[in-house]
Design an enzyme around this catalytic site. Structure first.
Site, short mmCIF file in Angstrom:
data_model
loop_
_atom_site.label_atom_id
_atom_site.label_comp_id
_atom_site.label_asym_id
_atom_site.label_seq_id
_atom_site.Cartn_x
_atom_site.Cartn_y
_atom_site.Cartn_z
N CYS A 61 0.81 7.51 10.89
CA CYS A 61 -0.17 6.87 10.30
C CYS A 61 -1.04 5.59 11.14
O CYS A 61 -2.12 5.39 11.01
CB CYS A 61 0.17 6.08 8.85
SG CYS A 61 1.29 7.51 8.02
N ASP A 135 0.10 3.45 3.54
CA ASP A 135 -0.39 3.26 2.19
C ASP A 135 -0.51 1.88 1.69
O ASP A 135 -1.65 1.44 1.39
CB ASP A 135 0.60 4.26 1.29
CG ASP A 135 0.55 5.53 1.17
OD1 ASP A 135 -0.34 6.07 2.24
OD2 ASP A 135 1.23 6.27 0.49
N GLU A 462 8.23 4.99 -5.59
CA GLU A 462 7.56 6.35 -5.71
C GLU A 462 8.47 7.40 -6.11
O GLU A 462 9.73 7.44 -5.36
CB GLU A 462 6.78 6.63 -4.50
CG GLU A 462 5.55 5.56 -4.45
CD GLU A 462 4.54 6.08 -3.42
OE1 GLU A 462 3.51 5.42 -3.15
OE2 GLU A 462 4.87 6.95 -2.40
N SER A 488 3.77 8.87 -5.77
CA SER A 488 2.99 8.97 -4.60
C SER A 488 1.74 9.55 -4.83
O SER A 488 1.53 10.28 -5.83
CB SER A 488 3.95 9.92 -3.61
OG SER A 488 2.91 10.45 -2.57
#
Length: 569
Positions: A61, A135, A462, A488
């Site tokens: 990411c 995230d 999550e 999620s």
């Protein structure tokens, strides 16, 4: 000092903070330190701009962020500022999912906000370019901008390209990281073998970038555009796409121009900007985590946003984007058909967007859209409002006797309007996973996972591992999962999270027992346990002991507020 072009305006100091470390006898030591990192006599009148990055090489990411930080530095230099780069943490949800590490995910949002605040205040920086890819780092950066109220521009790392896999049966298909979680459930249910599981594992992440569907990272990148905190068009290009380097350079230039005009984050983060962001999330069918994060960003910006605002907007705005996890397409496809500006333009044409809000360009949203001229929805990736995927937005806030303060459902994935069934109650996720693995989850049941809230978890984990396993085992449309934890952005199936008050705060979910009938009515925004309240409250309750009594999670559990308030600290 910079003199505004408006003759009636006051002079604007483009060094509102850093003058204390660059001017006067008392700044001798700080100037000496700054000379050692490259500054000189010609730089003391320049604004000092932080380049805050969550770069690391733990997860794909964030891999592009170091490259983008270089572009942002060059842009700051070109506009007459001086960039000073620093890093903060980032937690990979994909790696931390399904084990103790997930307790630390949401906590990292607060750590990121606090760390950026700490550096900007300690080093007296005038403005900041915020770079993030995973995230919780996106909202963490936006919360920092709102809290500090400095000139700030956010830039996303970009998403990963989809992978492609050919299974033993000869089927070839596009896959994302969510397919791997579901494949684990399918393997445990005997639906695929270990060879196919390995093929999927090797295909899901073909390179750098954040998870490719309209999961949490891409949702929050879209939110940043809709809020006006990112340059329009910057959310959708893939991580490896060199357009990102152009946006990085422009972001560096933009933050200096914001300083020259005296525009700070809270000038951009108005109530109308948050309403725009909610409208975009609803149209995209975005992650339910956006509810938590928008409430938290609004709190830092001193904007009176509440959980009820999501239904007010979602009940009017149709869901028009056919995106994973429930749809067919990924963020690369959104980019191919014009990016998030296409969605904003379509919403603006229908009267769902406030076009007069200011953006980081210094111009209004309407002016930016007019200049970009993004075109109309393509009809496949992004539908028109005359033929939406769903007539209302992709997220619904539910309230009732089980969740008096609210719960959040991703209605983009609900085929069932009303679900009623007997509860199967589990204290924490592991117990539910064990029951599923043992084949003890029955069709028609309502799985209740509690003591996973912000305070009780702690960290509001999550539940992707359990939801993906449920889908992989073939029960995705046959059971409903409720939790005071969260999901999620890649979760699919009949799932409702953020139940508040949470179990540890003695919310109704704490008193539910196996066999209690629970009814969810999506159309009426209802979520109820069909047991008399006095009878419910009369039940004996033995909550589990705190999981952590020291360290960051212990601190967090003492400070964190309800999910209905954004799990703020």
């Amino acid at each position: 000092m910079f003199m505004s072009s408006d003759a009636n305006a006051c002079e604007i100091d483009i060094k509102p903070r850093s003058r204390v470390v660059t001017h006067g006898i008392e700044a001798t030591t700080s100037r000496g330190m700054l000379r050692a990192v490259g500054m000189g006599d010609a730089d003391w009148e320049k604004p000092q701009i932080g380049i805050a990055s969550s770069w690391n090489n733990i997860t794909p990411c964030n891999l592009s962020l170091d490259r983008l930080a270089q572009g942002a530095r060059e842009g700051v230099h070109a506009a007459g500022g001086y960039p000073l780069q620093f890093c903060t943490i980032s937690v990979s949800d994909g790696i931390s999912m399904g084990h103790e590490g997930m307790h630390f995910s949401l906590v990292s949002r607060e750590v990121i906000t606090d760390s950026v605040e700490t550096v900007l205040m300690a080093e007296a920086l005038d403005g900041v370019v915020l770079l993030a890819g995973c995230d919780k780092s996106l909202p963490g950066m936006l919360m920092a901008a709102a809290r500090l109220d400095v000139s700030a521009v956010f830039l996303y790392a970009g998403s990963i390209a989809p992978g492609y896999v050919t299974l033993k049966c000869g089927e070839s298909k596009e896959v994302t990281i969510i397919d791997s979680f579901e494949a684990v459930g399918a393997y445990k249910a005997g639906l695929i073998d270990q060879d196919d599981l390995g093929r999927i594992e090797r295909a899901i992440c073909p390179g750098e970038g954040a998870c490719g569907g309209m999961y949490t990272a891409n949702t929050m990148a879209s939110v940043a555009e809709a809020l006006g905190m990112s340059l329009l068009g910057s959310a959708s290009p893939p991580s490896a796409d060199r357009r990102r380097d152009v946006y990085a350079h422009k972001s560096g230039e933009a933050v200096v121009e914001l300083l020259k005009r005296g525009i700070t984050a809270r000038d951009i983060l108005t109530k109308e900007a948050f309403e725009n962001a909610i409208a975009v999330v609803m149209a995209l069918g975005g992650s339910t985590n956006a509810v938590l994060h928008l409430l938290a960003i609004a709190h830092e910006a001193h904007v009176p946003l509440t959980i009820d605002d999501f239904n007010k907007i979602g009940n009017r705005v149709p869901h028009i984007a056919d995106l994973k996890p429930f749809g067919r397409y990924v963020m690369n496809d959104v980019d191919r058909v014009g990016g998030i500006p296409v969605v904003i333009n379509a919403l603006m044409r229908e009267g769902f967007i406030h076009g007069d809000v200011i953006t980081v360009s210094g111009r209004t949203m309407a002016e930016e859209i007019s200049d970009i001229n993004p075109g109309l929805p393509d009809g496949k990736v992004i539908h028109s409002f005359s033929s939406p995927l769903h007539p209302t937005g992709g997220i619904k806030v539910l309230k009732g006797t089980l969740a008096p303060d609210g719960a959040v459902a991703k209605t983009a994935g609900f085929d069932t309007v009303v679900f009623q069934g007997p509860a199967m109650v589990f204290d924490r996720e592991r117990a539910a996973m064990d029951a599923l693995s043992a084949g003890n989850i029955k069709k028609g049941s309502v799985i209740v996972i509690r003591y996973e809230g912000p305070k009780g978890g702690p960290g509001m984990r999550e539940m992707l591992a359990i939801t993906a396993a449920i889908k992989g085992s073939g029960l995705g449309k046959d059971v409903l999962l409720l939790t005071d934890g969260r999901f999620s952005g890649g979760t699919t199936g009949l799932c409702i999270g953020h139940i508040a008050p949470e179990a540890v705060d003695l919310g109704p979910i704490a008193f539910v027992q196996d066999g209690d009938i629970i009814r969810v009515d999506i159309e009426k925004s209802g979520i109820d346990v069909l047991v008399d309240e006095k009878q419910l409250r009369a039940r004996h309750l033995t909550p589990p002991p705190p999981r952590y009594t020291s360290g960051v999670l212990s601190k967090y559990s003492k400070l964190v507020k309800s999910a209905s308030l954004g799990a703020i600290t």
